[in-house]
Design a protein around this motif. Sequence first.
Motif, PDB file in Angstrom:
ATOM      1  N   TYR A   1      -3.346   6.202  -6.014  1.00  0.00           N
ATOM      2  CA  TYR A   1      -4.812   6.707  -5.414  1.00  0.00           C
ATOM      3  C   TYR A   1      -4.955   8.204  -5.211  1.00  0.00           C
ATOM      4  CZ  TYR A   1      -4.999   1.953  -4.762  1.00  0.00           C
ATOM      5  OH  TYR A   1      -5.035   0.336  -4.687  1.00  0.00           O
TER       6      TYR A   1
ATOM      7  N   LEU B   1      -5.284  11.256  -0.987  1.00  0.00           N
ATOM      8  CA  LEU B   1      -5.857  10.664   0.115  1.00  0.00           C
ATOM      9  C   LEU B   1      -6.786  11.707   1.217  1.00  0.00           C
ATOM     10  CD1 LEU B   1      -3.762   7.643   0.969  1.00  0.00           C
ATOM     11  CD2 LEU B   1      -5.682   7.759  -0.247  1.00  0.00           C
TER      12      LEU B   1
ATOM     13  N   ARG C   1       2.154   1.635  -3.554  1.00  0.00           N
ATOM     14  CA  ARG C   1       1.166   2.154  -4.271  1.00  0.00           C
ATOM     15  C   ARG C   1       0.457   3.351  -3.956  1.00  0.00           C
ATOM     16  NH1 ARG C   1      -1.407  -2.153  -7.169  1.00  0.00           N
ATOM     17  NH2 ARG C   1      -3.576  -1.118  -6.901  1.00  0.00           N
ATOM     18  N   ARG C   2       0.935   4.210  -3.113  1.00  0.00           N
ATOM     19  CA  ARG C   2       0.095   5.291  -2.770  1.00  0.00           C
ATOM     20  C   ARG C   2      -0.037   6.359  -3.752  1.00  0.00           C
ATOM     21  NH1 ARG C   2       5.417   5.570  -1.263  1.00  0.00           N
ATOM     22  NH2 ARG C   2       6.470   7.631  -1.327  1.00  0.00           N
TER      23      ARG C   2
ATOM     24  N   TRP D   1      -8.707  -1.763  -2.321  1.00  0.00           N
ATOM     25  CA  TRP D   1      -7.816  -2.654  -3.040  1.00  0.00           C
ATOM     26  C   TRP D   1      -7.383  -3.347  -1.382  1.00  0.00           C
ATOM     27  CZ3 TRP D   1      -2.567  -2.522  -1.236  1.00  0.00           C
ATOM     28  CH2 TRP D   1      -1.817  -3.306  -2.067  1.00  0.00           C
ATOM     29  N   ILE D   2      -7.042  -2.859  -0.503  1.00  0.00           N
ATOM     30  CA  ILE D   2      -6.384  -3.517   0.689  1.00  0.00           C
ATOM     31  C   ILE D   2      -7.375  -4.719   1.036  1.00  0.00           C
ATOM     32  CG2 ILE D   2      -6.167  -3.323   3.273  1.00  0.00           C
ATOM     33  CD1 ILE D   2      -5.289  -0.493   2.773  1.00  0.00           C
TER      34      ILE D   2
ATOM     35  N   ALA E   1       0.758  -1.264  -0.146  1.00  0.00           N
ATOM     36  CA  ALA E   1       0.099  -0.020   0.102  1.00  0.00           C
ATOM     37  C   ALA E   1       0.985   1.290   0.170  1.00  0.00           C
ATOM     38  CB  ALA E   1      -0.886  -0.087   1.481  1.00  0.00           C
TER      39      ALA E   1
ATOM     40  N   LEU F   1      -8.422   3.087  -2.209  1.00  0.00           N
ATOM     41  CA  LEU F   1      -7.250   2.322  -1.269  1.00  0.00           C
ATOM     42  C   LEU F   1      -7.851   1.207  -0.560  1.00  0.00           C
ATOM     43  CD1 LEU F   1      -4.324   2.121  -0.446  1.00  0.00           C
ATOM     44  CD2 LEU F   1      -4.717   3.801   0.928  1.00  0.00           C
TER      45      LEU F   1
ATOM     46  N   ARG G   1      -9.612   7.534  -0.702  1.00  0.00           N
ATOM     47  CA  ARG G   1      -9.561   6.621   0.539  1.00  0.00           C
ATOM     48  C   ARG G   1     -10.483   5.414   0.190  1.00  0.00           C
ATOM     49  NH1 ARG G   1     -10.085  11.664   3.155  1.00  0.00           N
ATOM     50  NH2 ARG G   1     -12.198  11.146   3.965  1.00  0.00           N
TER      51      ARG G   1
ATOM     52  N   LEU H   1      -2.531   8.286   4.295  1.00  0.00           N
ATOM     53  CA  LEU H   1      -2.206   6.857   3.931  1.00  0.00           C
ATOM     54  C   LEU H   1      -2.271   6.053   5.359  1.00  0.00           C
ATOM     55  CD1 LEU H   1      -1.305   4.646   1.772  1.00  0.00           C
ATOM     56  CD2 LEU H   1       1.121   5.298   2.382  1.00  0.00           C
TER      57      LEU H   1
END
Length: 330
Positions: A31, A34, A27-28, A46-47, A24, A43, A40, A76
Amino acid sequence: MLQLMLHSHPRIAVPPETRFLVPAYFRRRIYGDLRSASARTALAQWIATDRNSKFRELKIDKDDFVRQATEGPGSLGSVIGTAFRMYADRFGKVRWGDKRPSYVKQVDMLLRLFPDAQFVHLIRDGRDCVASLKEMPWYTLNSFHAVSTWAEAIDAGRKLRRTMAKDNYYELRYEELTDDPSTELKKLCEFLEEDFDPAMVSPREAAEIAVPVHKVWHSNTHGDVTRSRVGSWANRLEDWEIALCEQALGERLKSHGYELSGGDRAAKEHMLAWQKTMQKRRASRMRKQMRDRINRLREPAPVAALLTSGQRALAGIPQQRAEAPVTERV
């Protein structure tokens, strides 16, 4: 074992390895900002759904996580931390941790995410570590990489010991922990500023809850704390691997109190293969660090978690008058 000992504490929750924190972070940029609720949401989804993530092992509701992450602070670390906070809430606990051996080499990144974090480094005889890695069903690399993994961890720990404050970084040895769990856990709890709880000495009860069934390589955690694996490298490694470990890791082993067997020196071709492996791994690590430094210059959003009063204070955010005191730490 140490994960379960900490998880057995009435105030601390430490889940199985989740494997979404580091991906994550890297990959920030995908997205964007945030501080936007939609970012948000993306993200968090995806998590919770990526096939390589172990989010499901937290056993928290996916939709509830996405909702809380979306409604939470725009950073993040806040999105990631929400998953761990919800895991702690499952057990009625106020603190959480995360365990992964590679974290010792990623402390700088972790401090960006959780600036109030404390780090516990469990050190074990490198020869036993190499033997254990070789036996893991998920480990696909060779012995040269296994030896390199321990060398890198020890070198990273040395740097942390020199540069971090004593209330942020703590080391203990596996051999001493298994020999006298109560004494070592009392010292660890003092570092964590928590009261020692006797339940920590018998983590097998927690294993029924916190160790996924498919992780058969952790079967020993379902029994009493044992020293049966201490020094077992002598029967689990081949002669050439023992020679390689002791020549390549000799100074590191001795500096942590591990005696060498005094056997034959490693073959020249084995030492050259290990040195080549170390060089390749170092080059790969430096390339990744350089890419991250560049990305930091154009950071798309705040990184540090803003979930606790302590985290917000570190970020310079004034406390709200009506806010109840929050005691969570990473």
